[in-house]
Write an enzyme that holds these catalytic residues in place. Structure first.
Site, PDB file in Angstrom:
ATOM      1  N   ARG A 103       0.852  -1.199   0.000  1.00 38.59           N
ATOM      2  CA  ARG A 103       0.000   0.000   0.000  1.00 38.59           C
ATOM      3  C   ARG A 103       0.877   1.234   0.000  1.00 38.59           C
ATOM      4  O   ARG A 103       1.804   1.328   0.810  1.00 38.59           O
ATOM      5  CB  ARG A 103      -0.826   0.072   1.300  1.00 38.59           C
ATOM      6  CG  ARG A 103      -1.929  -0.862   1.410  1.00 38.59           C
ATOM      7  CD  ARG A 103      -2.963  -0.423   2.432  1.00 38.59           C
ATOM      8  NE  ARG A 103      -2.479   0.065   3.721  1.00 38.59           N
ATOM      9  CZ  ARG A 103      -3.288   0.496   4.672  1.00 38.59           C
ATOM     10  NH1 ARG A 103      -4.601   0.518   4.469  1.00 38.59           N
ATOM     11  NH2 ARG A 103      -2.827   0.911   5.823  1.00 38.59           N
ATOM     12  N   THR A 107      -1.526   7.482  -0.327  1.00 40.11           N
ATOM     13  CA  THR A 107      -2.799   7.316  -1.049  1.00 40.11           C
ATOM     14  C   THR A 107      -3.561   6.079  -0.564  1.00 40.11           C
ATOM     15  O   THR A 107      -4.750   5.948  -0.818  1.00 40.11           O
ATOM     16  CB  THR A 107      -2.546   7.138  -2.562  1.00 40.11           C
ATOM     17  OG1 THR A 107      -1.808   5.916  -2.742  1.00 40.11           O
ATOM     18  CG2 THR A 107      -1.765   8.300  -3.137  1.00 40.11           C
ATOM     19  N   ASP A 199       0.928  -2.799  12.229  1.00 39.58           N
ATOM     20  CA  ASP A 199       1.339  -3.242  10.890  1.00 39.58           C
ATOM     21  C   ASP A 199       1.675  -4.727  10.945  1.00 39.58           C
ATOM     22  O   ASP A 199       2.686  -5.132  11.541  1.00 39.58           O
ATOM     23  CB  ASP A 199       2.553  -2.416  10.432  1.00 39.58           C
ATOM     24  CG  ASP A 199       2.915  -2.717   8.986  1.00 39.58           C
ATOM     25  OD1 ASP A 199       3.127  -3.907   8.656  1.00 39.58           O
ATOM     26  OD2 ASP A 199       2.974  -1.780   8.189  1.00 39.58           O
ATOM     27  N   ASP A 202       5.204  -5.826   9.579  1.00 42.89           N
ATOM     28  CA  ASP A 202       6.308  -5.446  10.475  1.00 42.89           C
ATOM     29  C   ASP A 202       6.335  -6.319  11.722  1.00 42.89           C
ATOM     30  O   ASP A 202       7.408  -6.674  12.210  1.00 42.89           O
ATOM     31  CB  ASP A 202       6.177  -3.971  10.878  1.00 42.89           C
ATOM     32  CG  ASP A 202       6.639  -3.031   9.768  1.00 42.89           C
ATOM     33  OD1 ASP A 202       7.423  -3.480   8.908  1.00 42.89           O
ATOM     34  OD2 ASP A 202       6.201  -1.867   9.751  1.00 42.89           O
TER      35      ASP A 202
END
Ligand code: PRP
Ligand code: URA
Length: 208
Positions: A103, A107, A199, A202
């Site tokens: 991603r 945006t 995340d 991560d």
């Protein structure tokens, strides 16, 4: 069908450990694997079985057998690969493809950087893996690519889904059943799921 949300005390317990920011990489990875196995069992509930004659130590009998070869697991890189072990642990003969997407942080639009899937997708049941369904962009684009390649029967497995992503996925791919262990509250202004787990990539790979 449509959206299948698991509800089980052990699943909810594991999710709490997963969400906790103090949970380390090892335990995080292990729980992603465990929950993925449970999602796999749920997604296989409608599987077709063939009869198979076997002999137990006691007598002959007829059991049931799954043709694992008819299935393709497609993790969305990176985080989806964290789910893969949990599925091949119980279906080691399924075929595996990979779709690389990330991603754009501003945006939130997904960009494809890799695509490799098993042949004959039209003949297989395709199970797409990604722990997070946030805006839905990555999952939706991945499924569009698989359909363009012939896939007809597709399921999407995730650990946490946001209502926004679920709605968009159902609008664009109403034929795809979504299996999840949690439907969270919302997305925040950065496109992160709230309360979520942060995340996923991560945390699985220890990159932050
Ligand atoms: C994360 C996640 C999904 C995507 C979900 O991947 O694993 O693929 O975001 O967001 P969306 O529903 O809004 O598209 P990310 O792009 O962070 O890449 P990574 O797995 O390599 O960390
Ligand atoms: N991707 C993640 O890894 N986490 C989120 O909360 C949203 C997208």
């Amino acid at each position: 069908m449509g959206i299948i949300k698991l509800n089980h005390p052990l699943v909810n317990h594991k999710l709490t450990i997963l969400r906790d920011k103090n949970t380390g990489t090892k335990e995080f990875r292990e729980i992603i694997g465990e929950l993925s196995t449970i999602l796999c069992y749920e997604a296989m509930k409608d599987a077709t079985l063939e009869k198979k004659e076997i002999e137990t130590p006691v007598c002959k009998t007829v059991g049931e057998k799954l043709d694992e070869d008819k299935y393709a697991f497609i993790p969305i890189l990176r985080a989806g690969t964290g789910m893969l072990d949990g599925l091949i642990r119980v279906m080691p003969n399924a075929k595996i493809g990979h779709i690389g997407m990330y991603r754009n942080e501003e945006t939130l639009k997904p960009t494809k950087y890799y695509y490799k899937t098993p042949k004959d997708l039209a003949e297989r049941e395709v199970i797409v893996l990604d722990p997070m369904l946030a805006t839905g962009g990555s999952g939706i684009d991945a499924i569009t690519m698989l359909k363009e390649d012939g896939a007809k029967k597709i399921k999407f497995l995730c650990i946490i889904a946001a209502p926004e992503g679920l709605k968009k996925m159902q609008e664009i791919h109403p034929d795809v059943d979504i299996y999840t262990t949690s439907i969270d509250e919302k997305l925040n202004e950065n496109g992160y799921i709230v309360p979520g787990l942060g995340d996923a990539g991560d945390r699985i790979f220890g990159t932050k």
